[in-house]
Scaffold this motif. Structure first.
Motif, mmCIF file in Angstrom:
data_model
loop_
_atom_site.group_PDB
_atom_site.id
_atom_site.type_symbol
_atom_site.label_atom_id
_atom_site.label_comp_id
_atom_site.label_asym_id
_atom_site.label_seq_id
_atom_site.Cartn_x
_atom_site.Cartn_y
_atom_site.Cartn_z
ATOM 1 N N ASP A 2 54.976 28.229 -44.545
ATOM 2 C CA ASP A 2 55.465 26.866 -44.781
ATOM 3 C C ASP A 2 54.338 25.881 -45.099
ATOM 4 N N THR A 3 53.133 26.368 -45.323
ATOM 5 C CA THR A 3 51.999 25.512 -45.640
ATOM 6 C C THR A 3 51.452 25.896 -47.007
ATOM 7 N N ASP A 4 51.106 24.898 -47.790
ATOM 8 C CA ASP A 4 50.568 25.133 -49.123
ATOM 9 C C ASP A 4 49.066 25.382 -49.008
ATOM 10 N N ASN A 5 48.704 26.654 -48.831
ATOM 11 C CA ASN A 5 47.284 26.993 -48.740
ATOM 12 C C ASN A 5 46.992 28.280 -49.499
ATOM 13 N N PRO A 6 45.776 28.427 -49.994
ATOM 14 C CA PRO A 6 45.430 29.598 -50.795
ATOM 15 C C PRO A 6 44.873 30.765 -49.984
ATOM 16 N N TYR A 7 44.896 30.681 -48.662
ATOM 17 C CA TYR A 7 44.272 31.700 -47.822
ATOM 18 C C TYR A 7 45.256 32.810 -47.475
ATOM 19 N N PHE A 8 44.758 34.040 -47.478
ATOM 20 C CA PHE A 8 45.585 35.179 -47.094
ATOM 21 C C PHE A 8 44.677 36.310 -46.620
ATOM 22 N N SER A 56 44.466 29.067 -55.983
ATOM 23 C CA SER A 56 45.473 28.095 -55.563
ATOM 24 C C SER A 56 46.577 28.835 -54.821
ATOM 25 N N CYS A 57 47.492 28.074 -54.251
ATOM 26 C CA CYS A 57 48.632 28.685 -53.567
ATOM 27 C C CYS A 57 49.513 29.436 -54.575
ATOM 28 N N ALA A 58 49.677 28.861 -55.764
ATOM 29 C CA ALA A 58 50.476 29.522 -56.803
ATOM 30 C C ALA A 58 49.854 30.852 -57.205
ATOM 31 N N SER A 59 48.532 30.901 -57.309
ATOM 32 C CA SER A 59 47.887 32.158 -57.686
ATOM 33 C C SER A 59 47.973 33.179 -56.549
ATOM 34 N N LYS A 60 48.017 32.701 -55.305
ATOM 35 C CA LYS A 60 48.202 33.606 -54.166
ATOM 36 C C LYS A 60 49.565 34.285 -54.268
ATOM 37 N N PHE A 102 49.625 36.750 -57.186
ATOM 38 C CA PHE A 102 48.920 37.964 -56.789
ATOM 39 C C PHE A 102 49.805 38.855 -55.920
ATOM 40 N N ALA A 103 50.480 38.272 -54.950
ATOM 41 C CA ALA A 103 51.362 39.046 -54.063
ATOM 42 C C ALA A 103 52.526 39.656 -54.852
ATOM 43 N N ARG A 104 53.126 38.882 -55.781
ATOM 44 C CA ARG A 104 54.212 39.413 -56.616
ATOM 45 C C ARG A 104 53.721 40.573 -57.473
ATOM 46 N N THR A 105 52.513 40.435 -58.025
ATOM 47 C CA THR A 105 51.958 41.480 -58.878
ATOM 48 C C THR A 105 51.706 42.756 -58.084
ATOM 49 N N LEU A 106 51.120 42.618 -56.899
ATOM 50 C CA LEU A 106 50.898 43.799 -56.063
ATOM 51 C C LEU A 106 52.210 44.459 -55.682
ATOM 52 N N ASN A 107 53.221 43.648 -55.395
ATOM 53 C CA ASN A 107 54.532 44.189 -55.040
ATOM 54 C C ASN A 107 55.136 44.941 -56.220
ATOM 55 N N LYS A 108 55.029 44.392 -57.423
ATOM 56 C CA LYS A 108 55.556 45.072 -58.620
ATOM 57 C C LYS A 108 54.827 46.382 -58.880
ATOM 58 N N LEU A 109 53.500 46.354 -58.777
ATOM 59 C CA LEU A 109 52.726 47.581 -58.979
ATOM 60 C C LEU A 109 53.092 48.636 -57.947
ATOM 61 N N ASN A 110 53.287 48.214 -56.716
ATOM 62 C CA ASN A 110 53.698 49.137 -55.662
ATOM 63 C C ASN A 110 55.058 49.746 -55.974
ATOM 64 N N GLU A 111 56.016 48.921 -56.383
ATOM 65 C CA GLU A 111 57.358 49.425 -56.708
ATOM 66 C C GLU A 111 57.327 50.359 -57.911
ATOM 67 N N MET A 112 56.468 50.067 -58.862
ATOM 68 C CA MET A 112 56.411 50.852 -60.092
ATOM 69 C C MET A 112 55.721 52.207 -59.890
ATOM 70 N N TYR A 113 54.642 52.220 -59.139
ATOM 71 C CA TYR A 113 53.829 53.429 -59.063
ATOM 72 C C TYR A 113 53.867 54.157 -57.725
ATOM 73 N N LEU A 114 53.838 53.436 -56.631
ATOM 74 C CA LEU A 114 53.726 54.094 -55.330
ATOM 75 C C LEU A 114 55.037 54.223 -54.584
#
Length: 121
Positions: free
Chosen positions: A33-39, A53-57, A60-72
């Motif tokens: 619930d906080t707009d921060n770029p840390y993870f 930025s928070c949007a890029s975070k 990045f998470a969406r991209t990793l999730n897609k790659l995981n669903e596609m390959y692993l």
């Protein structure tokens, strides 16, 4: 992991560390619930990272999730992220990134404005 360097007027990026997606156990967005770029990324060790930025975070998470669903197709834990912005089936997510989201918000806002100006009989 990439390190951003600025040398005079040139910007350079240096690869500092690499990991395999199969070794990733969890991505922790720290505060949904906080707009921060840390993870945190949990491998055999926990790495504290900062995105541009928070949007890029979230991207990045969406991209990793897609790659995981596609390959692993393994159970990848993504915690402390707002599900509304993490899922592709959400009306807020898009392949065109933030631009399409802004257009959708403007469209809904203009519809609400038009409806509020209509006289009730």
């Amino acid at each position: 992991m990439v390190k951003h360097l600025r040398v005079d007027r040139e910007e350079k990026y240096e690869i500092v560390e690499k990991w395999f997606l199969k070794d990733l156990e969890m991505i922790d967005g720290k505060e949904a619930d906080t707009d921060n770029p840390y993870f945190d990324m949990h491998f055999h060790k926990v790495y504290n990272l900062e995105a541009y930025s928070c949007a890029s975070k979230y991207t990045f998470a969406r991209t990793l999730n897609k790659l995981n669903e596609m390959y692993l197709k393994k159970d990848l834990k993504i915690v402390n992220f707002d599900e509304t912005y993490l899922n592709d089936d959400s009306i807020w997510s898009s392949n065109n990134r933030d631009c399409l989201v802004l257009v959708r918000i403007c469209f809904y806002a203009s519809n609400l404005l038009c409806l509020s100006l209509c006289p009730l009989s």
